[in-house]
Enzyme design. Sequence first.
Site, PDB file in Angstrom:
ATOM      1  N   LYS A   1       0.844  -1.192   0.000  1.00 51.63           N
ATOM      2  CA  LYS A   1       0.000   0.000   0.000  1.00 51.63           C
ATOM      3  C   LYS A   1       0.885   1.249   0.000  1.00 51.63           C
ATOM      4  CE  LYS A   1      -3.701  -2.632   0.663  1.00 51.63           C
ATOM      5  NZ  LYS A   1      -4.793  -2.780  -0.307  1.00 51.63           N
TER       6      LYS A   1
ATOM      7  N   HIS B   1      -6.367 -13.400  -7.746  1.00 50.11           N
ATOM      8  CA  HIS B   1      -7.221 -12.417  -7.073  1.00 50.11           C
ATOM      9  C   HIS B   1      -8.612 -12.476  -7.694  1.00 50.11           C
ATOM     10  CE1 HIS B   1      -8.801  -8.696  -5.394  1.00 50.11           C
ATOM     11  NE2 HIS B   1      -7.830  -8.775  -4.508  1.00 50.11           N
TER      12      HIS B   1
END
Length: 475
Positions: free
Chosen positions: A175, A294
């Site tokens: 992140k 994902h």
Amino acid sequence: MSPQTETKAKVGFKAGVKDYKLTYYTPDYQTKDTDILAAFRVTPQPGVPPEEAGAAVAAESSTGTWTTVWTDGLTSLDRYKGRCYEIEPVPGEDNQFIAYVAYPLDLFEEGSVTNMFTSIVGNVFGFKALRALRLEDLRIPYAYVKTFQGPPHGIQVERDKLNKYGRPLLGCTIKPKLGLSAKNYGRAVYECLRGGLDFTKDDENVNSQPFMRWRDRFLFCAEAIYKSQAETGEIKGHYLNATAGTCEEMLKRAVFARELGVPIVMHDYLTGGFTANTTLSHYCRDNGLLLHIHRAMHAVIDRQKNHGMHFRVLAKALRLSGGDHIHAGTVVGKLEGEREITLGFVDLLRDDYIKKDRSRGIYFTQDWVSLPGVIPVASGGIHVWHMPALTEIFGDDSVLQFGGGTLGHPWGNAPGAVANRVALEACVQARNEGRDLAREGNAIIREACKWSPELAAACEVWKEIKFEFPAMDTL
């Protein structure tokens, strides 16, 4: 000439519209071991009988159309048609029921999730006679399972490649997910891996944007992997997202990852598509790469209780198409996931033989006939206080992935990774000593804080963080 053709030749073709249930509702049908079985949650329009609605689903997802056609006489509908063979009411719902449909195996191309879904979850979901339609589960017959390669490697091969046993694996999504330069991104990867994580991960949004082109990211991440491996003596990995706008570009990125010698790549299997995913899975098996999956876009398909497709079906489809990891919710974090339902599709991902268990949302017994298993990934809003619950819920064959729960540590990325590794090791040791993680989890974490200042700091930061909202998807 088939008997059906013979009959039509004698009586002549009779044009017109007839009720679906006359042909496609067959309550006396005995299902075959080779049939694909589907459980649909059907909400018909007012005035449409359950038998007609269930038959319409069977017809429109197999051989039927809205009117009689003369070319029906050129084939054997009894051989190829889908059949609604059972209807069961949904408890607590007035105008909703489960329709069970059997499909002959010859309707589907071998080894193609794309073709299977084109029929079973195709145009029928827009049928006007239905207010809503949801595919709850599929039974894939072993004759069809054996036409698929499945996961590139599977759980045991991955453990052997990584030389890591007896505990869940630890990961972290880097992140902020967008905006970092490749060099700063690689630095964050290095710090997390050096601190004790097994994997770091590209966010699903990260492909090849102007702020960070894929080749630069791959190079800096590979440097981080090798440097952290040299320092820790452990095998490390970073999920390099190979998802791209074309299959050719996707494979080019996977080839470059293999040339760098990294252990794992990643794909967004729903936005990328099943054809692309199966292509990449085959490449990964042939070239020794693990494949992380994902599920971006899944909630568009599976979150509504009455319409769409349950994630357990998407999970089965992924196991067929191929992937070594897939995100599967957390039960305790920020994303949707009721415990028993989540454990149901976790079993479907990992186990070889799963019995029917309606308490977990499993409508059919599923035999994977030794198709390799997929490791579920718990990710989304989790932190060190969740570690006992995650270890207890998911067990050893899982990846516990902390993004903000690593990078949000007040002392930095490496201490955040240390805190997670210490918490995990403490939980695994306590479990192995026979302690009850569900009941003693907080005490176990507090004890570990005494000899890990990194963990103590993490516990202080996240002691008030909770995501307590009711699950939308319930049994």
